[in-house]
Motif scaffolding. Structure first.
Motif, mmCIF file in Angstrom:
data_model
loop_
_atom_site.group_PDB
_atom_site.id
_atom_site.type_symbol
_atom_site.label_atom_id
_atom_site.label_comp_id
_atom_site.label_asym_id
_atom_site.label_seq_id
_atom_site.Cartn_x
_atom_site.Cartn_y
_atom_site.Cartn_z
ATOM 1 N N ALA A 67 0.993 -1.052 0.057
ATOM 2 C CA ALA A 67 -0.195 0.044 -0.065
ATOM 3 C C ALA A 67 0.875 1.433 -0.294
ATOM 4 O O ALA A 67 0.523 2.905 -0.812
ATOM 5 C CB ALA A 67 -0.514 0.243 1.691
ATOM 6 N N LEU A 68 2.144 1.205 0.302
ATOM 7 C CA LEU A 68 2.623 2.696 0.746
ATOM 8 C C LEU A 68 3.097 2.831 -0.101
ATOM 9 O O LEU A 68 3.681 3.301 -1.175
ATOM 10 C CB LEU A 68 3.803 2.384 1.985
ATOM 11 C CG LEU A 68 4.716 2.994 1.974
ATOM 12 C CD1 LEU A 68 4.431 4.462 2.761
ATOM 13 C CD2 LEU A 68 5.950 3.132 2.934
ATOM 14 N N ARG A 69 3.777 1.605 -0.879
ATOM 15 C CA ARG A 69 4.899 1.914 -2.163
ATOM 16 C C ARG A 69 2.972 2.259 -3.498
ATOM 17 O O ARG A 69 4.095 3.095 -4.115
ATOM 18 C CB ARG A 69 5.290 -0.065 -3.188
ATOM 19 C CG ARG A 69 6.174 -0.269 -2.028
ATOM 20 C CD ARG A 69 7.057 -1.586 -3.155
ATOM 21 N NE ARG A 69 5.871 -3.001 -3.078
ATOM 22 C CZ ARG A 69 5.588 -3.240 -1.895
ATOM 23 N NH1 ARG A 69 6.326 -3.605 -0.563
ATOM 24 N NH2 ARG A 69 5.012 -4.173 -2.197
ATOM 25 N N PHE A 70 2.684 1.678 -3.486
ATOM 26 C CA PHE A 70 1.559 2.355 -4.201
ATOM 27 C C PHE A 70 0.778 3.818 -3.687
ATOM 28 O O PHE A 70 0.871 4.593 -4.750
ATOM 29 C CB PHE A 70 0.054 1.350 -3.773
ATOM 30 C CG PHE A 70 -1.254 1.529 -5.133
ATOM 31 C CD1 PHE A 70 -1.152 1.047 -6.412
ATOM 32 C CD2 PHE A 70 -2.002 2.456 -4.306
ATOM 33 C CE1 PHE A 70 -2.213 1.194 -7.190
ATOM 34 C CE2 PHE A 70 -3.180 3.211 -5.155
ATOM 35 C CZ PHE A 70 -3.253 1.985 -6.506
ATOM 36 N N ALA A 71 0.918 4.481 -3.296
ATOM 37 C CA ALA A 71 0.717 5.567 -2.415
ATOM 38 C C ALA A 71 1.794 6.483 -2.975
ATOM 39 O O ALA A 71 1.548 7.401 -3.602
ATOM 40 C CB ALA A 71 0.782 5.534 -1.531
ATOM 41 N N VAL A 72 2.940 5.763 -3.174
ATOM 42 C CA VAL A 72 4.177 6.629 -2.909
ATOM 43 C C VAL A 72 4.322 6.928 -4.787
ATOM 44 O O VAL A 72 4.226 8.562 -5.361
ATOM 45 C CB VAL A 72 5.713 5.790 -2.683
ATOM 46 C CG1 VAL A 72 6.457 6.961 -3.036
ATOM 47 C CG2 VAL A 72 5.612 5.565 -1.181
ATOM 48 N N ARG A 73 3.675 6.295 -5.572
ATOM 49 C CA ARG A 73 3.836 5.539 -7.028
ATOM 50 C C ARG A 73 2.724 6.684 -7.237
ATOM 51 O O ARG A 73 2.907 7.609 -8.117
ATOM 52 C CB ARG A 73 3.663 4.683 -7.186
ATOM 53 C CG ARG A 73 3.506 5.291 -9.452
ATOM 54 C CD ARG A 73 3.351 3.581 -10.025
ATOM 55 N NE ARG A 73 4.157 3.807 -11.214
ATOM 56 C CZ ARG A 73 4.039 2.954 -12.544
ATOM 57 N NH1 ARG A 73 3.942 1.475 -12.241
ATOM 58 N NH2 ARG A 73 3.805 2.994 -13.438
ATOM 59 N N GLU A 74 1.332 6.699 -6.295
ATOM 60 C CA GLU A 74 0.081 8.010 -7.082
ATOM 61 C C GLU A 74 0.461 8.986 -6.623
ATOM 62 O O GLU A 74 -0.202 10.337 -7.936
ATOM 63 C CB GLU A 74 -0.739 7.143 -6.377
ATOM 64 C CG GLU A 74 -1.094 5.661 -7.029
ATOM 65 C CD GLU A 74 -2.561 5.960 -8.044
ATOM 66 O OE1 GLU A 74 -2.928 7.438 -8.195
ATOM 67 O OE2 GLU A 74 -2.237 5.722 -8.669
ATOM 68 N N ALA A 75 1.323 9.459 -5.823
ATOM 69 C CA ALA A 75 1.668 11.115 -5.200
ATOM 70 C C ALA A 75 2.767 11.330 -6.519
ATOM 71 O O ALA A 75 2.643 12.437 -6.688
ATOM 72 C CB ALA A 75 2.235 10.797 -4.162
#
Length: 290
Positions: free
Chosen positions: A167-175
């Motif tokens: 989830a953190l990796r996904f959020a970093v990419r989305e940001a």
């Protein structure tokens, strides 16, 4: 060949908002968009044919739904490659299967207005609980909530997975894709039995729990790229309440959901369940261990 973003549609207003979001998401990533309608219409329609067409009338309706959704996506993001499909299957099973060959699934909530639209439909909830890829549920609200960068803020809940969190990796990419700030939030609580009435120790248990949360958050974020506009937040309170409060100023809230051994798919915990039903922005549920 790039895997697509898949959006599930049913002709409702919420699903059309999901189309908007999915088109934006595909454009951001430079990947195709796949528009899917799934229903067991054959079971109920039988051999009834639409006049002058020679097809079952429900099949005609299904094809119209995906055609309208695809045209909406083309008008929004002309450069995105778009494909469509009509699947005579239970939507929950069809969409979970589609997710095995997708970067993410995008879905709307149920209903067409009022209270009904505020509740999460069984299809979206089931798919979020069993898909192998991230599932983004577009919550109801003003149209500008599906536009990229409307608020310039992505929020992610950081739990026990720490730096290993999908989830953190996904959020970093989305940001990064959105050129948005990333608020990494960790909730903490001081158990009631650890409070004390001793005048020299007032607040000490709470301070220790907060410090533990700060240190855990720092460990989780130690490998976050330097170019991310990162904000670390430790907030006292139940994780559900903390993340719901944060969602009202965000474009996207990202939460992880861990698989339970011995079960198929992922089983939604209380936090994911709560934010899917009540968040003030779109919610991405990311299976941990993906």
């Amino acid at each position: 060949m790039d895997l697509p973003i898949v959006v599930g549609v049913d002709g409702s207003g919420p699903s059309l908002r999901a189309v908007d979001w999915a088109a934006d998401e595909a454009a951001l990533r430079g990947i195709p968009l796949r528009v899917v309608y799934a229903s067991l219409w054959e079971r109920y329609e039988g051999e009834s044919l639409a006049e002058d067409i020679g097809k079952p009338s429900e099949q005609v309706r299904a094809e119209d739904i995906v055609r309208v959704a695809a045209e909406r996506a083309r008008l929004r993001r002309a450069a995105v490659e778009i494909s469509t499909d009509v699947l005579p299957e239970e939507p929950e099973y069809a969409l979970v299967r589609e997710g095995r060959r997708a970067v993410a699934l995008v879905l709307g909530t149920r209903g067409r207005g009022g209270l009904a639209e505020m509740l999460l439909g069984s299809v979206s909830l089931s798919v979020a609980a069993h898909a192998d890829c991230p599932v983004i549920v577009v919550r109801p609200g003003n149209d500008n909530q599906v536009r990229v960068g409307a608020r310039g803020r992505v929020v992610v809940g950081v739990g026990e997975q720490g730096a290993d969190s999908a989830a953190l990796r996904f959020a970093v990419r989305e940001a990064g894709l959105r050129h948005a700030s990333l608020d990494a939030v960790r909730a903490w609580r001081c158990p009631a039995h650890e409070s004390t009435d001793h005048p020299l120790l007032v607040g000490e248990p709470a301070r220790l729990h907060e410090q533990h949360a700060v240190e855990a958050l720092d460990r989780a974020l130690k490998e976050t790229p330097a170019d991310v506009d990162l904000h670390r937040l430790t907030v006292e309170g139940p994780a559900r309440r903390v993340l719901l409060n944060a969602s009202h100023e965000a474009d996207l809230l990202v939460v992880g959901s861990r698989r339970n051994q011995g079960h198929l798919g992922l089983q939604l915990g209380r936090v994911a369940h709560a934010v899917l039903h009540h968040a003030g922005c779109a919610v991405a549920v990311v299976p941990e261990g993906m």
